[in-house]
Design an enzyme around this catalytic site. Sequence first.
Site, PDB file in Angstrom:
ATOM      1  N   ASP A 309     -19.813   9.644   4.867  1.00 38.22           N
ATOM      2  CA  ASP A 309     -19.074  10.758   5.439  1.00 38.22           C
ATOM      3  C   ASP A 309     -18.551  11.567   4.251  1.00 38.22           C
ATOM      4  O   ASP A 309     -18.548  11.098   3.103  1.00 38.22           O
ATOM      5  CB  ASP A 309     -17.928  10.267   6.340  1.00 38.22           C
ATOM      6  CG  ASP A 309     -17.426  11.389   7.258  1.00 38.22           C
ATOM      7  OD1 ASP A 309     -17.781  12.567   7.027  1.00 38.22           O
ATOM      8  OD2 ASP A 309     -16.679  11.093   8.213  1.00 38.22           O
TER       9      ASP A 309
HETATM   10  C1  BGC Z   1     -16.383  14.345   9.468  1.00 39.42           C
HETATM   11  C2  BGC Z   1     -17.835  14.155   9.827  1.00 39.42           C
HETATM   12  C3  BGC Z   1     -18.587  15.429   9.562  1.00 39.42           C
HETATM   13  C4  BGC Z   1     -18.408  15.821   8.116  1.00 39.42           C
HETATM   14  C5  BGC Z   1     -19.146  17.082   7.739  1.00 39.42           C
HETATM   15  C6  BGC Z   1     -16.205  14.917   8.064  1.00 39.42           C
HETATM   16  O1  BGC Z   1     -14.892  15.308   7.843  1.00 39.42           O
HETATM   17  O2  BGC Z   1     -15.706  13.120   9.585  1.00 39.42           O
HETATM   18  O3  BGC Z   1     -17.950  13.783  11.165  1.00 39.42           O
HETATM   19  O4  BGC Z   1     -19.938  15.276   9.883  1.00 39.42           O
HETATM   20  O5  BGC Z   1     -17.032  16.029   7.860  1.00 39.42           O
HETATM   21  O6  BGC Z   1     -18.585  18.194   8.309  1.00 39.42           O
END
Ligand code: BGC
Length: 795
Positions: A309
């Site tokens: 993530d």
């Molecule tokens: C989130 C993810 C997301 C990623 C990219 C993160 O803060 O937890 O779910 O895909 O950002 O935007």
Amino acid sequence: MHLDELERASRWTTWAALTSLGVFCLAACASGRDATSTATTPEATALAENPAPQLGKSPLPEVVAALTREEKVLLVLGSGMVLDTLPPERQGPVGGRQPMRVPGAAGQTIPVPRLGIPSIVLADGPAGLRIEPKRPETPSESYFCTAFPIATALAASWNPALIEDVGKALGAEVRGYGVDVLLAPALNLHRVPLGGRNFEYYSEDPLLSGKSAAAVVRGVQANGVGTSIKHFAANNEEWNRNVLNVRVDERTLRELYLRGFEIAVREGQPWTVMSSYNRINGTYTSEDPALLTGILREQWGYTGLVMTDWFGGSDVVQQMNAGNDLLMPGTEEQRQKLSAALASGAIAEVVDRNVGRVLELISKTPAFAGAAATAKVDLEAGARVSRAAGAEGMVLLKNERARLPLAKNARLALFGNGSYDTLRGGTGSGNVNASHSVSLAAGLSSAGYAVDGALEQQYQAHIGSERAKQTPPSGLAAFLPVELAPELGLDGAALARSVQASDAAVITLRRSSGEFVDRSREDFEVSSTEKALLGQVSKAFRAARKPVVVVLNVGGVIETASWRDLADAILLAWQPGQEAGHAIADVLSGVVTPSGKLPTTFPLLVDDAVAMKGFPGTVLQPGDDSRPPPFGGAKAAELEYAEHLAVGYRHYQTTGARVAYPFGHGLSYTTFEYGPLELTAGASPERWTLTLGVKNAGKLAGAEVVQLYVSAPAGKLPKPAIELRAFGKTRRLGPGEAEVVSFELGPRELASFDPAAGAWVADAGKYTLRAGASATDIRRTTTLELKSPAQIALR
Ligand code: BGC
């Protein structure tokens, strides 16, 4: 030359090559063709004599072997995040901020043109593609995407075929706009009612979650683009999520928090998996070889890529070792650390392995095939799918004296800000930049209802003036949940006038939530202003013998028991996507007979959920693990999953605790009769087939969801009273029509995870199979005798 200088030189050679070739416009690299052919440098001459291997043309190991060390490092990193507030070390690894090739995408990989390796683009998210709808260079064009219903609403349809159609429509937009991997579906569990991202997740039950996620994966990937099932694993709340240490026992982890992912992997075959931010039992998930290699790959047979993530985890070397192939969004700090580790020879093999997986992913993408983004997507088709799915996910919680469907052409008084400013979805990375949201007022008007105009004007003025007071958030704050305008206080005269002028009242209650924060207890409760509104409207309309309908425009559960008597009917519409008003009108009018069922229990009180005891967790001694921005500020924290399996209906049904609306509950405008539940031998000796006839015994057409719960015999392990082991949905049955629903069962569907055996184990004995219309409305029961215990190996 010192090693460092060498590294830097090769890095800048790569970067210079990238920029001189216009990497991020990628004509050469996207086509994958030899981008060096026009150069006249000595290197080019050397290359011409001994051409470099090309991705897709040469065997993969040759391509990997041809990469420089620095190119390998750059391939396991994204190109960075476009965010003003990032400190230098968290900027991208290739010369700081690189614009996203698809504006608004969450990330992209770094190309290596000389080996025919293009950059690929990754974008959110679960309710639709999240990209910027406007681009400065083409001001007259727009790049809107369809906002589909939130994941919980999709799961509430209990219809994987429909969910797969949503995936197909969503994937067509992903492909059309030049994105290669969709960062969805998300399938953490509704462990606590207040989880800030529960709306992005499907259910409190792993089977329903896994089946729903697998359907999205299949649908999206049918377009030749990838998905990323996330957040693997146990990221079930937002509080201090970047550092939170979840303490959970193996059985609970396997049965609840990994099970959905296992189903999604086995039945969906996602191209990628996104590890979560949190730690499990002390180890960051992105740094855990037992999770990412042992369970995911060796036991479940996963062959795709794992990415972090955004800014997740802490030790890049450990991440590489664990099998977290790609670090997103990619930072300068990570580049330096990985370069140093590679230079020391420490992680050469695992980096080669991970690079290989990155290249395998890239070679499947449209970017690699040289497919140009058309930027033409069929938004009308998206809207149609969104509307149908929105309506099918709605759950009729209550309908006394069959007050719904509303009479044709009825005159309606609409109360509550949400009737005019209806929420299509949640915020943060689960947000979608759609061109519009259809309000309930607009939806009902276009369905032929006369909406009380004076009341509408009053509400519009109120919403407008509240909006004018707000300063639009910027930077990271723009990702946070929006603050909703307070409800309008009603004066008696206006209310009396609208009672006179209308045949029924519709009151909309709404809630907004999203990434970064969990919901508050107040958000679960119905506020005193909302209660006053419900009370006043109910009293006035009931006195005139006119029905009161409540529409819940929410992303998660709220308190209902204290006020539900004030309503004749309650429709849980969720946040049903951009066509919200149309979809709700379809159900209120009876064009669509509701067939949604609760994918999550509505408790009486928020604290009825056992997991609320430790919520949100404990802050440990500060200072040892705090992370820098952008998503930092987190405190070292810990959370014990002390409730073990006592989550959702597994708890309520085992203890007999009362709930407001049970798991699986949902009414229809018609009624269904269940025939006998019959057990026959299945395709193989260890499988059984269960069949059950369902007949529409009412006067309107509708579909029924049949849920199969299993109660295990007493054995070594304690078991929840019931567990959902299968479900099926009929087609839309006309009055008098019937359909046979069938389920396949085997020992795996009867088993629990026995940590001592290190395997799934189904005890010998008598299993009770219960077919029901909800967890508490069991219509037919039969038993199945397992003669000897069955042990199912993990791989
Ligand atoms: C989130 C993810 C997301 C990623 C990219 C993160 O803060 O937890 O779910 O895909 O950002 O935007």
